[in-house]
Scaffold this active site. Structure first.
Site, PDB file in Angstrom:
ATOM      1  N   GLN A  26      52.651  38.360  43.745  1.00 27.54           N
ATOM      2  CA  GLN A  26      52.859  36.927  43.564  1.00 27.54           C
ATOM      3  C   GLN A  26      54.316  36.554  43.284  1.00 27.54           C
ATOM      4  OE1 GLN A  26      49.225  36.748  40.777  1.00 27.54           O
ATOM      5  NE2 GLN A  26      49.158  34.769  41.800  1.00 27.54           N
ATOM      6  N   HIS A  46      50.545  38.418  57.431  1.00 26.78           N
ATOM      7  CA  HIS A  46      51.280  38.571  58.687  1.00 26.78           C
ATOM      8  C   HIS A  46      50.371  38.514  59.906  1.00 26.78           C
ATOM      9  CE1 HIS A  46      54.638  40.787  56.257  1.00 26.78           C
ATOM     10  NE2 HIS A  46      54.755  39.473  56.209  1.00 26.78           N
ATOM     11  N   ASP A  59      56.469  37.414  51.309  1.00 27.07           N
ATOM     12  CA  ASP A  59      57.617  38.213  51.788  1.00 27.07           C
ATOM     13  C   ASP A  59      58.804  38.117  50.821  1.00 27.07           C
ATOM     14  OD1 ASP A  59      56.044  38.732  53.952  1.00 27.07           O
ATOM     15  OD2 ASP A  59      57.360  37.807  55.452  1.00 27.07           O
ATOM     16  N   ARG A  84      53.425  40.522  30.536  1.00 28.96           N
ATOM     17  CA  ARG A  84      52.376  41.191  31.297  1.00 28.96           C
ATOM     18  C   ARG A  84      52.709  41.059  32.777  1.00 28.96           C
ATOM     19  NH1 ARG A  84      47.072  39.416  33.505  1.00 28.96           N
ATOM     20  NH2 ARG A  84      45.944  41.333  33.892  1.00 28.96           N
ATOM     21  N   HIS A 130      47.005  44.954  40.547  1.00 31.56           N
ATOM     22  CA  HIS A 130      46.662  43.531  40.577  1.00 31.56           C
ATOM     23  C   HIS A 130      46.555  43.104  42.052  1.00 31.56           C
ATOM     24  CE1 HIS A 130      47.023  39.499  38.217  1.00 31.56           C
ATOM     25  NE2 HIS A 130      46.667  39.188  39.441  1.00 31.56           N
ATOM     26  N   ASN A 174      43.346  44.570  37.202  1.00 32.53           N
ATOM     27  CA  ASN A 174      43.225  43.160  36.874  1.00 32.53           C
ATOM     28  C   ASN A 174      42.049  42.555  37.640  1.00 32.53           C
ATOM     29  OD1 ASN A 174      44.297  40.431  35.906  1.00 32.53           O
ATOM     30  ND2 ASN A 174      44.123  40.121  38.114  1.00 32.53           N
ATOM     31  N   GLU A 175      41.107  41.970  36.928  1.00 31.46           N
ATOM     32  CA  GLU A 175      40.018  41.203  37.529  1.00 31.46           C
ATOM     33  C   GLU A 175      39.328  41.911  38.686  1.00 31.46           C
ATOM     34  OE1 GLU A 175      41.176  37.222  38.481  1.00 31.46           O
ATOM     35  OE2 GLU A 175      41.764  36.760  36.443  1.00 31.46           O
ATOM     36  N   ASN A 315      40.407  37.385  31.063  1.00 34.77           N
ATOM     37  CA  ASN A 315      41.146  36.317  31.736  1.00 34.77           C
ATOM     38  C   ASN A 315      40.199  35.127  31.810  1.00 34.77           C
ATOM     39  OD1 ASN A 315      43.206  38.101  32.119  1.00 34.77           O
ATOM     40  ND2 ASN A 315      43.092  38.136  34.353  1.00 34.77           N
ATOM     41  N   TYR A 317      39.721  30.803  32.303  1.00 37.74           N
ATOM     42  CA  TYR A 317      40.314  29.535  32.716  1.00 37.74           C
ATOM     43  C   TYR A 317      39.376  28.360  32.541  1.00 37.74           C
ATOM     44  CZ  TYR A 317      44.122  32.153  34.970  1.00 37.74           C
ATOM     45  OH  TYR A 317      45.203  32.958  35.212  1.00 37.74           O
ATOM     46  N   GLU A 384      44.944  36.279  30.333  1.00 39.72           N
ATOM     47  CA  GLU A 384      45.388  35.161  31.182  1.00 39.72           C
ATOM     48  C   GLU A 384      44.666  33.899  30.769  1.00 39.72           C
ATOM     49  OE1 GLU A 384      45.151  35.460  35.499  1.00 39.72           O
ATOM     50  OE2 GLU A 384      45.990  37.482  35.438  1.00 39.72           O
TER      51      GLU A 384
END
Ligand code: PNW
Length: 479
Positions: A26, A46, A59, A84, A130, A174-175, A315, A317, A384
């Site tokens: 990310q 791509h 990229d 993190r 991740h 992660n997740e 995590n 939300y 998170e």
């Protein structure tokens, strides 16, 4: 900011730590520099540019591969205790395969980042995986292939060996829910398969074994010298029962077990939640399968997997209501019908820029209480929590989000006795938000993606978070 309430007018305990998070694909960019191999997100972006909004890709992203010193300066300005971040597997082992060459430049990048953090008094909290799987491993089938356990174990050993002297907190995955469910069931994340109720269970099975293996490798080969901690970070929506009827309460509990328990019951108790085993075994039988679609752990594997975590992480939300529903057609092979729960939201809940994310602060307090009760009062890290908008530096709604969610964390600690010791905001800066590209912004720093220098600018929420960390309190009138 908002007025003090009874809860916000108190302070976080001395031992409590604040952090902030990002993930390799990310933010890093440099997708093919210094020997990095291709990963499944490079490949997807791509080869299938319509998968991601605007045809965006990682990229260059935030160019953190080149700008990590600047990132650390931002972290320093926030005053966070820890950062993190995650490691890019294909930057470290370009082909991903066990026994294949290690890319020294990849190791050196993370060494430099960790060194810079250390020089600034910020602790690294390192996620090994991740979501950016080396493409070669996808060509072998990805996580549904049991061989992935060996490939991940090799990778984990390489990173413990090379970085472990300066890392105390490790996260294997992660997740995993998003890796297996969105990657292999809804097809909304790379690699984008739709194999609901089938490949996703195989994916989870191998992933859990890979986690346990990495944990044991650390325990046996590295912990004696390095003295660190290893865990796995799982996520779940909070499922609030739609009513106090037994059926709705059971539906909510079942949904939590199918989301969070799927991974964490295994790591804590050695196996999948009983409700998953019973339902999937039974439905598989009705459907004419000779064996359950949910793979079985052997007795030996259960013993090996049980207890492979040094902390419990979440995590979190958002929230939905969960309601019992009629059993649908028993012949349907899918995760959704294995779970069989209706969900809905209250349309009055504040929206974010993400369709799945409504602002429901009390849901976090309920979730923390559920975790504490379900897993026998462990130490809990919030790894998170955050909210999206469409951009802008005056992000008052993000400030309100953090104030209200943190106030619920504080109440869970001070009023409910839940042992939460860390809170991690998502995210340090606007970044590649997976299939949503750069459209949804979660950062406390804005990044100008039209400018090749990728300049970062603090939003109002950055000063708010810095003030919370400095005062350990959510309003400016603390006792
Ligand atoms: C997390 N859900 O993903 C990830 O760990 C981050 O990489 C990501 O940027 C962040 O949340 C914001 O999306 C999630 O649907 C994605 O409940 C979706 C959900 C939860 C977490």
């Amino acid at each position: 900011y908002r007025e003090a309430t009874a809860a916000t007018n108190r302070t976080f305990p001395d031992y409590f730590k604040f952090g902030i998070a990002t993930a390799s694909y990310q933010v890093e960019g440099a997708w093919n520099e210094d020997g990095k191999g291709e990963n499944i997100w490079d490949h997807l972006c791509h080869t299938n540019p319509t998968f991601v909004d605007n045809g965006d890709n990682g990229d260059i992203a935030c160019d953190s591969y080149h700008k990590y010193k600047e990132d650390v300066a931002l972290l320093k300005d926030l005053g966070v205790d820890y950062y993190r971040f995650s490691l890019s597997w294909s930057r470290i082992i370009p082909l991903g395969l066990a026994g294949s060459p290690v890319n020294q430049a990849g190791i050196d990048y993370y060494k430099s980042l960790i060194q810079e953090l250390g020089d600034n008094g910020i602790e690294p909290m390192v996620t090994i995986f991740h979501w950016d799987l080396p493409e070669t491993l996808q060509e072998f089938g990805g996580f549904p292939n049991p061989e992935l356990e060996e490939h991940f174990a090799y990778y984990a050993r390489v990173v413990f060996e090379n970085l472990g002297d300066s890392v105390t907190y490790w996260t294997t995955f992660n997740e995993p829910l998003q890796t297996c469910h969105q990657g292999y069931s809804t097809g909304t994340m790379a690699p984008g398969y739709k194999s609901s109720g089938l490949a996703e269970y195989k994916c989870a099975h191998t992933l859990i074994k890979a986690h346990a293996k990495a944990y044991h490798i650390y325990d046996e080969e590295f912990r004696p010298q390095q003295q660190g901690y290893v865990g796995i970070v799982a996520d779940t929506t909070w499922f609030e029962p739609a009513s106090d009827s037994d059926a709705d309460q059971e539906a909510a509990e079942r949904a939590l077990q199918f989301n969070y328990g799927w991974y964490i019951n295994a790591v804590v108790n050695g196996n999948y939640p009983a409700v998953m085993i019973e339902r999937i075994d039974e439905r598989s039988k009705q459907q004419g399968f000779e064996t359950s679609r949910l793979p079985k752990f052997t007795e030996e594997e259960i013993e090996y997997i049980k207890g492979t975590h040094d902390y419990l992480a979440i995590n979190a939300y958002t929230t939905v209501y969960a309601q019992a529903k009629e059993e649908t057609d028993p012949t349907v092979v899918s995760y959704e019908s294995d779970l069989n729960v209706d969900t809905f939201i209250d349309e009055s809940w504040e929206q974010s820029a993400s369709s799945w994310l409504r602002v429901v602060p009390w849901g976090l307090r309920n979730l923390l209480n559920w975790l504490s009760k379900t897993y026998n009062h462990p130490e809990i890290f919030v790894t998170e929590n955050g909210v999206s908008d469409l951009g802008g530096l005056d992000d008052d709604r993000r400030i309100n989000f953090y104030q209200e969610y943190l106030s619920n964390v504080l109440e869970a600690i001070l009023d409910d006795g839940v042992n939460v010791t860390r809170y991690t905001a998502w995210s340090l800066m606007d970044n590649f938000e997976w299939a949503r590209g750069y459209t949804e912004k979660f950062g406390m720093y804005s990044v100008n993606f039209d400018n090749p220098g990728r300049p970062r600018t603090p939003k109002a929420s950055a000063s708010y978070y810095a003030q919370v960390i400095a005062s350990r309190c959510l309003v400016d009138t603390c006792e």
